[in-house]
Design a protein around this motif. Sequence first.
Motif, PDB file in Angstrom:
ATOM      1  N   TYR A 110       0.804  -1.218   0.000  1.00 49.39           N
ATOM      2  CA  TYR A 110       0.000   0.000   0.000  1.00 49.39           C
ATOM      3  C   TYR A 110       0.839   1.271   0.000  1.00 49.39           C
ATOM      4  CZ  TYR A 110       1.320  -1.002   4.781  1.00 49.39           C
ATOM      5  OH  TYR A 110       2.037  -1.346   5.900  1.00 49.39           O
ATOM      6  N   SER A 111       2.165   1.147   0.040  1.00 51.39           N
ATOM      7  CA  SER A 111       2.960   2.323   0.373  1.00 51.39           C
ATOM      8  C   SER A 111       3.721   2.941  -0.794  1.00 51.39           C
ATOM      9  CB  SER A 111       3.948   1.974   1.479  1.00 51.39           C
ATOM     10  OG  SER A 111       4.799   3.057   1.733  1.00 51.39           O
ATOM     11  N   LYS A 112       3.766   4.289  -0.790  1.00 51.88           N
ATOM     12  CA  LYS A 112       4.537   5.002  -1.815  1.00 51.88           C
ATOM     13  C   LYS A 112       5.868   5.485  -1.268  1.00 51.88           C
ATOM     14  CE  LYS A 112       2.148   7.056  -5.697  1.00 51.88           C
ATOM     15  NZ  LYS A 112       1.355   8.203  -6.085  1.00 51.88           N
ATOM     16  N   ARG A 113       5.959   5.580   0.040  1.00 51.94           N
ATOM     17  CA  ARG A 113       7.264   5.837   0.650  1.00 51.94           C
ATOM     18  C   ARG A 113       7.244   5.243   2.059  1.00 51.94           C
ATOM     19  NH1 ARG A 113      10.521  11.312   2.612  1.00 51.94           N
ATOM     20  NH2 ARG A 113      12.383  10.149   3.162  1.00 51.94           N
ATOM     21  N   THR A 114       8.300   4.551   2.418  1.00 51.79           N
ATOM     22  CA  THR A 114       8.393   3.980   3.764  1.00 51.79           C
ATOM     23  C   THR A 114       9.800   4.173   4.294  1.00 51.79           C
ATOM     24  OG1 THR A 114       6.734   2.269   3.286  1.00 51.79           O
ATOM     25  CG2 THR A 114       8.192   1.857   5.137  1.00 51.79           C
ATOM     26  N   ILE A 115       9.854   4.551   5.564  1.00 58.52           N
ATOM     27  CA  ILE A 115      11.143   4.565   6.259  1.00 58.52           C
ATOM     28  C   ILE A 115      11.024   3.590   7.418  1.00 58.52           C
ATOM     29  CG2 ILE A 115      12.623   5.925   7.777  1.00 58.52           C
ATOM     30  CD1 ILE A 115      12.066   8.340   6.187  1.00 58.52           C
ATOM     31  N   ASP A 116      11.975   2.686   7.509  1.00 63.92           N
ATOM     32  CA  ASP A 116      12.037   1.853   8.702  1.00 63.92           C
ATOM     33  C   ASP A 116      12.990   2.520   9.663  1.00 63.92           C
ATOM     34  OD1 ASP A 116      10.281   0.004   7.819  1.00 63.92           O
ATOM     35  OD2 ASP A 116      11.713  -1.632   7.545  1.00 63.92           O
ATOM     36  N   ILE A 117      12.612   2.509  10.928  1.00 59.63           N
ATOM     37  CA  ILE A 117      13.500   3.065  11.935  1.00 59.63           C
ATOM     38  C   ILE A 117      14.106   1.888  12.675  1.00 59.63           C
ATOM     39  CG2 ILE A 117      13.657   4.587  13.933  1.00 59.63           C
ATOM     40  CD1 ILE A 117      11.154   6.018  12.780  1.00 59.63           C
ATOM     41  N   ASP A 118      15.400   1.701  12.480  1.00 57.23           N
ATOM     42  CA  ASP A 118      16.083   0.546  13.058  1.00 57.23           C
ATOM     43  C   ASP A 118      16.795   0.943  14.346  1.00 57.23           C
ATOM     44  OD1 ASP A 118      15.219  -0.787  10.858  1.00 57.23           O
ATOM     45  OD2 ASP A 118      17.179  -0.941   9.883  1.00 57.23           O
ATOM     46  N   TYR A 119      16.904  -0.023  15.221  1.00 60.42           N
ATOM     47  CA  TYR A 119      17.594   0.198  16.495  1.00 60.42           C
ATOM     48  C   TYR A 119      18.678  -0.865  16.650  1.00 60.42           C
ATOM     49  CZ  TYR A 119      18.442   0.591  21.498  1.00 60.42           C
ATOM     50  OH  TYR A 119      19.050   0.738  22.718  1.00 60.42           O
ATOM     51  N   ASP A 120      19.799  -0.470  17.252  1.00 62.13           N
ATOM     52  CA  ASP A 120      20.884  -1.436  17.475  1.00 62.13           C
ATOM     53  C   ASP A 120      20.547  -2.332  18.668  1.00 62.13           C
ATOM     54  OD1 ASP A 120      22.348  -0.290  15.408  1.00 62.13           O
ATOM     55  OD2 ASP A 120      23.377   1.104  16.753  1.00 62.13           O
ATOM     56  N   PHE A 121      19.779  -3.396  18.408  1.00 67.13           N
ATOM     57  CA  PHE A 121      19.508  -4.369  19.464  1.00 67.13           C
ATOM     58  C   PHE A 121      20.764  -5.219  19.656  1.00 67.13           C
ATOM     59  CE2 PHE A 121      15.171  -3.461  17.910  1.00 67.13           C
ATOM     60  CZ  PHE A 121      14.515  -3.270  19.116  1.00 67.13           C
ATOM     61  N   PRO A 122      20.901  -5.911  20.785  1.00 61.42           N
ATOM     62  CA  PRO A 122      22.102  -6.731  21.002  1.00 61.42           C
ATOM     63  C   PRO A 122      22.238  -7.846  19.957  1.00 61.42           C
ATOM     64  CG  PRO A 122      20.828  -6.525  23.036  1.00 61.42           C
ATOM     65  CD  PRO A 122      20.013  -5.890  21.955  1.00 61.42           C
ATOM     66  N   PHE A 123      21.138  -8.240  19.322  1.00 62.26           N
ATOM     67  CA  PHE A 123      21.191  -9.321  18.341  1.00 62.26           C
ATOM     68  C   PHE A 123      21.251  -8.790  16.914  1.00 62.26           C
ATOM     69  CE2 PHE A 123      17.007  -8.601  20.183  1.00 62.26           C
ATOM     70  CZ  PHE A 123      16.292  -8.153  19.088  1.00 62.26           C
ATOM     71  N   GLY A 124      21.472  -7.482  16.781  1.00 60.44           N
ATOM     72  CA  GLY A 124      21.601  -6.900  15.436  1.00 60.44           C
ATOM     73  C   GLY A 124      20.774  -5.638  15.297  1.00 60.44           C
ATOM     74  N   THR A 125      21.031  -4.913  14.217  1.00 59.03           N
ATOM     75  CA  THR A 125      20.274  -3.695  13.955  1.00 59.03           C
ATOM     76  C   THR A 125      18.991  -4.082  13.238  1.00 59.03           C
ATOM     77  OG1 THR A 125      22.311  -2.454  13.869  1.00 59.03           O
ATOM     78  CG2 THR A 125      20.413  -1.438  12.814  1.00 59.03           C
ATOM     79  N   LYS A 126      17.862  -3.848  13.888  1.00 62.98           N
ATOM     80  CA  LYS A 126      16.590  -4.343  13.353  1.00 62.98           C
ATOM     81  C   LYS A 126      15.480  -3.316  13.542  1.00 62.98           C
ATOM     82  CE  LYS A 126      17.460  -9.189  13.561  1.00 62.98           C
ATOM     83  NZ  LYS A 126      18.454  -9.319  12.629  1.00 62.98           N
ATOM     84  N   GLU A 127      14.398  -3.538  12.778  1.00 63.88           N
ATOM     85  CA  GLU A 127      13.294  -2.568  12.793  1.00 63.88           C
ATOM     86  C   GLU A 127      12.670  -2.387  14.176  1.00 63.88           C
ATOM     87  OE1 GLU A 127      10.270  -3.017   9.773  1.00 63.88           O
ATOM     88  OE2 GLU A 127       8.765  -2.035  11.027  1.00 63.88           O
ATOM     89  N   LEU A 128      12.617  -1.121  14.571  1.00 60.63           N
ATOM     90  CA  LEU A 128      11.915  -0.768  15.799  1.00 60.63           C
ATOM     91  C   LEU A 128      10.530  -0.230  15.426  1.00 60.63           C
ATOM     92  CD1 LEU A 128      11.885  -0.044  18.883  1.00 60.63           C
ATOM     93  CD2 LEU A 128      13.045   2.087  18.275  1.00 60.63           C
ATOM     94  N   TYR A 129      10.510   0.772  14.553  1.00 64.00           N
ATOM     95  CA  TYR A 129       9.262   1.410  14.129  1.00 64.00           C
ATOM     96  C   TYR A 129       9.242   1.584  12.607  1.00 64.00           C
ATOM     97  CZ  TYR A 129       9.181   3.032  19.039  1.00 64.00           C
ATOM     98  OH  TYR A 129       9.186   3.128  20.399  1.00 64.00           O
ATOM     99  N   GLY A 130       8.119   2.048  12.113  1.00 67.95           N
ATOM    100  CA  GLY A 130       8.028   2.343  10.686  1.00 67.95           C
ATOM    101  C   GLY A 130       7.216   3.607  10.446  1.00 67.95           C
ATOM    102  N   LEU A 131       7.501   4.252   9.335  1.00 69.62           N
ATOM    103  CA  LEU A 131       6.721   5.424   8.915  1.00 69.62           C
ATOM    104  C   LEU A 131       6.389   5.220   7.445  1.00 69.62           C
ATOM    105  CD1 LEU A 131       5.664   8.337   9.358  1.00 69.62           C
ATOM    106  CD2 LEU A 131       7.945   9.161   8.780  1.00 69.62           C
ATOM    107  N   ALA A 132       5.089   5.239   7.143  1.00 66.08           N
ATOM    108  CA  ALA A 132       4.703   4.940   5.756  1.00 66.08           C
ATOM    109  C   ALA A 132       3.701   5.966   5.238  1.00 66.08           C
ATOM    110  CB  ALA A 132       4.097   3.544   5.677  1.00 66.08           C
ATOM    111  N   TYR A 133       3.838   6.260   3.965  1.00 70.10           N
ATOM    112  CA  TYR A 133       2.823   7.045   3.263  1.00 70.10           C
ATOM    113  C   TYR A 133       1.938   6.022   2.557  1.00 70.10           C
ATOM    114  CZ  TYR A 133       0.834   9.866  -0.535  1.00 70.10           C
ATOM    115  OH  TYR A 133      -0.021  10.442  -1.430  1.00 70.10           O
ATOM    116  N   ARG A 134       0.715   5.844   3.070  1.00 74.36           N
ATOM    117  CA  ARG A 134      -0.157   4.779   2.570  1.00 74.36           C
ATOM    118  C   ARG A 134      -1.071   5.259   1.446  1.00 74.36           C
ATOM    119  NH1 ARG A 134      -1.167   0.419   7.369  1.00 74.36           N
ATOM    120  NH2 ARG A 134      -2.474  -0.610   5.858  1.00 74.36           N
ATOM    121  N   THR A 135      -0.833   6.451   0.973  1.00 79.57           N
ATOM    122  CA  THR A 135      -1.687   7.091  -0.054  1.00 79.57           C
ATOM    123  C   THR A 135      -3.163   7.043   0.372  1.00 79.57           C
ATOM    124  OG1 THR A 135      -2.025   5.091  -1.421  1.00 79.57           O
ATOM    125  CG2 THR A 135      -0.054   6.413  -1.864  1.00 79.57           C
ATOM    126  N   ASP A 136      -4.077   6.890  -0.617  1.00 78.62           N
ATOM    127  CA  ASP A 136      -5.498   6.756  -0.271  1.00 78.62           C
ATOM    128  C   ASP A 136      -5.923   5.298  -0.469  1.00 78.62           C
ATOM    129  OD1 ASP A 136      -5.318   6.610  -2.989  1.00 78.62           O
ATOM    130  OD2 ASP A 136      -6.785   8.175  -3.421  1.00 78.62           O
TER     131      ASP A 136
END
Length: 430
Positions: free
Chosen positions: A238-264
């Motif tokens: 559904y998305s035209k632009r997405t940014i994943d916000i990654d965090y340095d967890f002890p088991f690797g840098t992985k997605e914490l949150y997301g920001l998406a433009y879901r259009t209409d």
Amino acid sequence: MSLGKRRGFVYPGSEIYGGLANSWDYGPYGTELKNNIKQAWWRMFVKRRDDMVGIDAALIMNPKVWEASGHLGVGFSDPLVECRNCHERFRADQLKPGDPCPSCGKKGMFTEPRQFNILMKTFLGAIEGEKSVAYLRGETAQGMFVDFKLVLNSTRQRVPFGIAQIGKAFRNEITPGNYIFRTREFEQMEIEYFIREKDWKKQFDYWKEQMEKWMDYLGLNKKHIHFREIAEDERAHYSKRTIDIDYDFPFGTKELYGLAYRTDFDLKNHQSASGQDMTYTDPVTNEKFVPHVIEPTFGVDRSVLAVLCESYAEEKVKDEERVVLRFPKYLAPIKIAVFPLLKNKPELVKKAREIYDNLREKYMCEFDDNGNIGKRYRRQDEIGTPYCVTIDFDTLEKGVVTVRDRDTMKQESLAVANLNNYFQDKLSGC
Ligand code: ATP
């Protein structure tokens, strides 16, 4: 994980029956921490904003919702491969070509990927044969889309405005794991922010900033946070632009949150599938349109995990190891612990109770009269309590208590009469 279990943050789920893989229960302190995070989020994004309202939608929605949203199609499927040798299953997109099986180590044994839908099925109705298939929601977002018109009609909101929700979501993940990072049952805090199409870039940047503010509030070090632009072929359907916000967890840098433009995408699909009008009419210009959507999404459990990882410290204090959770004070499960020096002196216990009862009116407090003071401090360090107050004979004779600070470990003598003022200052914003 060991501290989490020992001190009551996170327990293995159903442990007395040998557990259930990747299911976790929040214990007393974990629950307080999680609630503090959720309440702070609600305060920041709903209560303190004029342009946001909250809802609490049903977990089980009409299955047509998931048809219209695309979740029943390949859009909400993960590519699954199975190792022909050990029969473990993996997400193909988490393996690189030529990788050996992460479980048995054999190479070249994977089956061809097939799409595996991760919506969790359930059945409604009591009579066998008449039961109908339904799904546990795979995201909270659809509640906001489905209720869009109802919210619009029952509030004074005008575009741009947002609908927020905190609640459980379910996904039949192929490879759950990493503690509470990826589970099949988890909680989300989501915002659907309804805008005019022309404003999407500006709004996207604005919400990115708001998310940064939130992570700052959680006490997450900026160095541990990485914004990752998602390429078109990797973006959700559904998305035209997405940014994943990654965090340095002890088991690797992985997605914490997301920001998406879901259009209409969502409102349009629900409009055509339900036959209901999802347009918005501007009360001033009479302009009619289906709003576009910016979606900042936050995993609750991943927030808890990031806060735990960020706060956890092991230090040497006079040749002894100290484990401390340096939570921001406003997130700490317990703000003040109150100790009578000795538990077999009724006059001390009585005075300590009196002080405890007074402080707990305002702050989450804990009373502890077990073991020596040093041990009690260690315990409070491990659950991240910013202040400990000890009541001893000086309290009875001179009206003073000892206040100990979690971070500096400094102890100071304070008049009982000044305690309220002292904490009002030290725990402001809690
Ligand atoms: P991933 O790529 O890690 O599977 P996603 O991109 O599918 O995640 P979204 O659909 O964007 O995740 O979900 C929004 C947020 O919900 C995520 O940023 C994350 O914080 C949280 N989340 C998603 N799946 C899980 C899960 N299985 N367990 C815990 N939290 C999750």
